[in-house]
Design a protein around this motif. Structure first.
Motif, PDB file in Angstrom:
ATOM      1  N   SER A  84       0.860  -1.149  -0.043  1.00 46.27           N
ATOM      2  CA  SER A  84       0.177   0.072  -0.003  1.00 46.27           C
ATOM      3  C   SER A  84       0.910   1.152  -0.113  1.00 46.27           C
ATOM      4  N   THR A  85       0.373   2.164  -0.670  1.00 45.65           N
ATOM      5  CA  THR A  85       0.892   3.487  -0.362  1.00 45.65           C
ATOM      6  C   THR A  85       0.015   4.467   0.492  1.00 45.65           C
ATOM      7  N   PRO A 116      -2.289   7.112  -0.196  1.00 45.32           N
ATOM      8  CA  PRO A 116      -2.933   7.962  -1.185  1.00 45.32           C
ATOM      9  C   PRO A 116      -3.687   9.239  -0.850  1.00 45.32           C
ATOM     10  N   LEU A 117      -4.105   9.029   0.464  1.00 42.16           N
ATOM     11  CA  LEU A 117      -4.888  10.338   1.111  1.00 42.16           C
ATOM     12  C   LEU A 117      -4.058  11.151   2.092  1.00 42.16           C
ATOM     13  N   PHE A 123      -3.279  10.221   4.813  1.00 40.17           N
ATOM     14  CA  PHE A 123      -3.683   9.890   6.046  1.00 40.17           C
ATOM     15  C   PHE A 123      -2.720   9.794   7.116  1.00 40.17           C
ATOM     16  N   PRO A 124      -3.088  10.572   8.254  1.00 45.75           N
ATOM     17  CA  PRO A 124      -2.251  10.671   9.266  1.00 45.75           C
ATOM     18  C   PRO A 124      -1.810   9.375   9.914  1.00 45.75           C
ATOM     19  N   SER A 165      -6.567  -0.422  -1.572  1.00 52.89           N
ATOM     20  CA  SER A 165      -6.331  -0.617  -2.839  1.00 52.89           C
ATOM     21  C   SER A 165      -5.561  -1.839  -3.183  1.00 52.89           C
ATOM     22  N   ALA A 211     -14.222  -2.394   4.418  1.00 53.79           N
ATOM     23  CA  ALA A 211     -13.422  -1.109   3.781  1.00 53.79           C
ATOM     24  C   ALA A 211     -12.347  -0.560   4.564  1.00 53.79           C
ATOM     25  N   MET A 216     -10.597   2.340   6.258  1.00 54.77           N
ATOM     26  CA  MET A 216     -11.038   3.809   6.135  1.00 54.77           C
ATOM     27  C   MET A 216      -9.668   4.732   5.883  1.00 54.77           C
ATOM     28  N   GLN A 217      -8.496   4.295   5.974  1.00 49.60           N
ATOM     29  CA  GLN A 217      -7.446   4.983   5.681  1.00 49.60           C
ATOM     30  C   GLN A 217      -7.151   5.371   4.095  1.00 49.60           C
ATOM     31  N   GLY A 250     -10.069   5.901   2.249  1.00 52.35           N
ATOM     32  CA  GLY A 250     -11.417   6.290   1.942  1.00 52.35           C
ATOM     33  C   GLY A 250     -12.075   5.777   0.709  1.00 52.35           C
ATOM     34  N   VAL A 251     -12.682   6.667  -0.025  1.00 56.27           N
ATOM     35  CA  VAL A 251     -13.328   6.050  -1.295  1.00 56.27           C
ATOM     36  C   VAL A 251     -12.700   5.167  -2.159  1.00 56.27           C
ATOM     37  N   LEU A 252     -11.271   5.285  -2.121  1.00 56.46           N
ATOM     38  CA  LEU A 252     -10.556   4.244  -3.068  1.00 56.46           C
ATOM     39  C   LEU A 252     -10.689   2.874  -2.506  1.00 56.46           C
ATOM     40  N   SER A 253     -10.935   2.776  -1.203  1.00 56.79           N
ATOM     41  CA  SER A 253     -11.340   1.300  -0.667  1.00 56.79           C
ATOM     42  C   SER A 253     -12.628   1.073  -1.116  1.00 56.79           C
ATOM     43  N   LEU A 254     -13.769   2.000  -0.959  1.00 54.34           N
ATOM     44  CA  LEU A 254     -14.990   1.373  -1.300  1.00 54.34           C
ATOM     45  C   LEU A 254     -15.071   1.097  -3.021  1.00 54.34           C
TER      46      LEU A 254
END
Lengths: 320, 286
Positions: free
Chosen positions: B84-85, B87-88, B90-91, B138, B167, B169-170, B172-176
């Protein structure tokens, strides 16, 4: 009475003041036209400041605005001969989703969308736009029918999410959503999805596997609500505002993440200011989307659909 | 004395002193979360993490699963180095990923590949809840979609063992959107007559339950697994009533028509092999 959102209070106050001055000019001999002109310039500037630089949290408020146009409002403006079709033929009719057939610019289409209410009474009837499995199964029934009769499908997305209830689980909420995803993936007709309000997680996605996905400028699409994210990740639902920023849920965020195709501009102050004008903006995008998709063969559409979703996401490779 | 055996007086085991406790090497013993009995770790592993006393199915990791289901040395891993990278941005997300990589020895929450079951080849994905609760971001979506697609190309069945909180959470919508990506892949496999078997294990919830887990040609689950869309607490808050104890268990789903069978872990190999065998003659003409 129009509901006023916190961030737009200064605009509304100024607008009221101008109206008051205009009234005074009319009713008395005082000439306040200079003041009015000054204030009107200021109002324009203020509106620009407020509405053209909305923060994610402001957009969340817009997306949830009680007067925000719903699926049925847009159906009225965009389609002719709309006939609503009810029921999943298995259990019941879920009014949190409306679906039916009609015409778009003379061409037959199937239209499906989440439907919330605008007042408490209607919201109870519509379960606040949060569907049960029978809602998704009704939608799927209509989509398969559209496929059979070679009609394009247009989906309006506007839900906080699939309903989290006991009965919903018993009747297979997971399966209903999953089934829609996998079946929509295989339909050979064009599918266009437009997020018009809140796009809440799996409950939104179940109407969301389109060849094109568009979002109204002030709509949101996310894996979890900002409140939910804040509670889950920081154990503090009061941090919803910062979660709205971190989670990247606005139309512009999703465009940047290559999840959606187009941001449909909203009229200043939000779609609820003028449904007809807003519907025109949607019409413009819908028309070109439809033309583009109908020009493709079935095989190409399916292949492109796969490519569209395959590219979403981000990862890297380790050297092994 | 003999009469002690018949005495109703309760006997208590002496508490080991602190020093004595330290004599036991860490990780030697393992407690069953079902009944609380303590076992040698090796003993439970040999029994596929099933408690000999209460039959509780504890979580198995992905490689234990592979060993228990497939023929020795038949396993070929796909996308092993995909990570994983953030992408958001995320902290703390990168830190959490690194921690789980160290803890689990896995690069991500799913292992995919190809293996044989008594000589019958199959593509598969096995999720591992030790990594970010098996959540789908992702990488999980991409690896599963690739594995389904590769199975389609090689005309293989596809088997998935799910274990996921939903999904991630970190991302976000990419997980969805990974729910969609995997669904489109499964549709392509399905359209060409490919067999897809889903085995839900503890836990299978949220976005994973609401995508590939629930739409197998055959939906199986292990006993006592938590399977559902919405979280129990959220439902209780929404409907303002207490839910029954068996709510969202495998047995509950079976009763409500969502599963073909609840399969004991010791029987899983046999059931899967039988399904693969029955489908052999219907599919590939070679």
């Amino acid at each position: 009475m129009k509901q006023i959102l916190d961030f737009e209070k200064p605009v509304v106050e100024l607008r009221e003041k101008i109206a008051e001055l205009k009234r005074l000019t009319k009713e008395s001999d005082m000439d306040l036209n200079d003041e009015i002109a000054t204030l009107e310039t200021r109002l324009e500037k203020l509106e620009e400041d407020v509405y053209d630089r909305l923060r994610p949290w402001d957009r969340v408020q817009m997306a949830r605005h009680p007067e925000r146009p719903t699926t049925l409002d847009y159906i009225d403006c965009l389609f002719t001969d709309f006939l609503e079709m009810h029921g999943d033929r298995l259990y019941g009719d879920d009014e949190a989703i409306v679906s039916g057939i009609g015409k778009y610019k003379g061409e037959p289409v199937t239209i499906i969308g989440h439907q919330r209410g605008k007042d408490t009474k209607e919201n109870i009837r519509r379960n606040f736009g949060m569907p049960h499995p029978e809602g998704y199964r009704k939608a799927l029934r209509l989509m398969k029918q559209a496929d059979k009769f070679n009609r394009p499908i247009i989906c309006f997305i506007d839900t906080k999410g699939a309903y989290p209830g006991k009965a919903a689980e018993e009747r297979g909420q997971s399966e209903a959503i999953a089934r829609n995803l996998v079946e929509m993936a295989g339909l050979s007709v064009p599918i266009i999805c437009i997020v018009i309000g809140e796009g809440g997680s799996g409950g939104a996605l179940a109407l969301g596997v389109g060849d094109h996905i568009h979002m109204l400028e002030n709509s949101t699409y996310s894996v979890i609500s900002p409140e939910g994210a804040a509670a889950l990740l920081w154990k503090d639902s009061n941090q919803a505002q910062s979660a709205a920023e971190t989670m990247k849920i606005t139309s512009y965020d999703l465009k940047q993440l290559h999840v959606i195709d187009q941001v449909i501009p909203e009229i200043r102050g939000g779609a609820h200011r003028d449904v007809k004008q807003q519907a025109d903006h949607i019409d413009h995008v819908l028309e070109s989307s439809m033309a583009e998709l109908q020009a493709l063969s079935k095989e190409d559409r399916l292949e492109k659909r796969w490519e569209k979703y395959k590219q979403i996401g981000d990862y890297t490779q380790l050297d092994l | 004395m003999l009469k002690d055996f018949f005495s109703k007086k309760k006997k208590y085991a002496p508490m080991p002193s602190k020093e004595a406790k330290q004599d036991i090497p860490a990780g030697l013993m393992q407690k069953c979360p079902g009944c609380g009995k303590i076992y040698y770790r090796k003993e439970l592993k040999r029994n596929m993490q099933v408690c000999p006393h209460c039959d509780h199915h504890s979580q198995m990791n992905a490689y234990e699963r592979i060993e228990s289901l497939f023929d020795p040395d038949s396993f070929e891993e796909w996308d092993a180095g995909m990570i994983s990278t953030n992408p958001l941005n995320f902290p703390d997300y990168e830190m959490k990923l690194e921690k789980d990589r160290k803890k689990s020895g896995l690069n991500e929450a799913v292992v995919t590949g190809k293996a044989e079951m008594e000589g019958l080849p199959t593509g598969f994905a096995i999720m591992d809840a030790r990594f970010r609760m098996g959540s789908m971001g992702s990488v999980v979506g991409e690896k599963i979609a690739n594995a389904v697609e590769e199975s389609r190309k090689q005309k293989l069945p596809f088997i998935i063992l799910t274990a996921s909180g939903g999904a991630r959470m970190q991302e976000g919508v990419l997980s969805l959107m990974q729910m969609t990506k995997t669904s489109v892949a499964i549709q392509r496999h399905h359209a060409e007559g490919g067999l897809f078997i889903s085995i839900m294990t503890h836990p299978t919830t949220g976005g994973v339950s609401a995508s590939f887990a629930s739409i197998g040609d055959y939906n199986l689950a292990e006993p006592g697994a938590l399977i559902g869309f919405a979280g129990r607490r959220i439902i209780e808050q929404t409907i303002r009533e207490k839910l029954p104890d068996d709510f969202q268990t495998s047995e509950f789903l079976l009763k409500h028509g969502q599963l073909d069978q609840v399969v004991h872990r010791h029987d899983l190999h046999k059931v899967l092999h039988t399904i693969l065998d029955i489908h052999q003659s219907g599919g590939d003409s070679s």
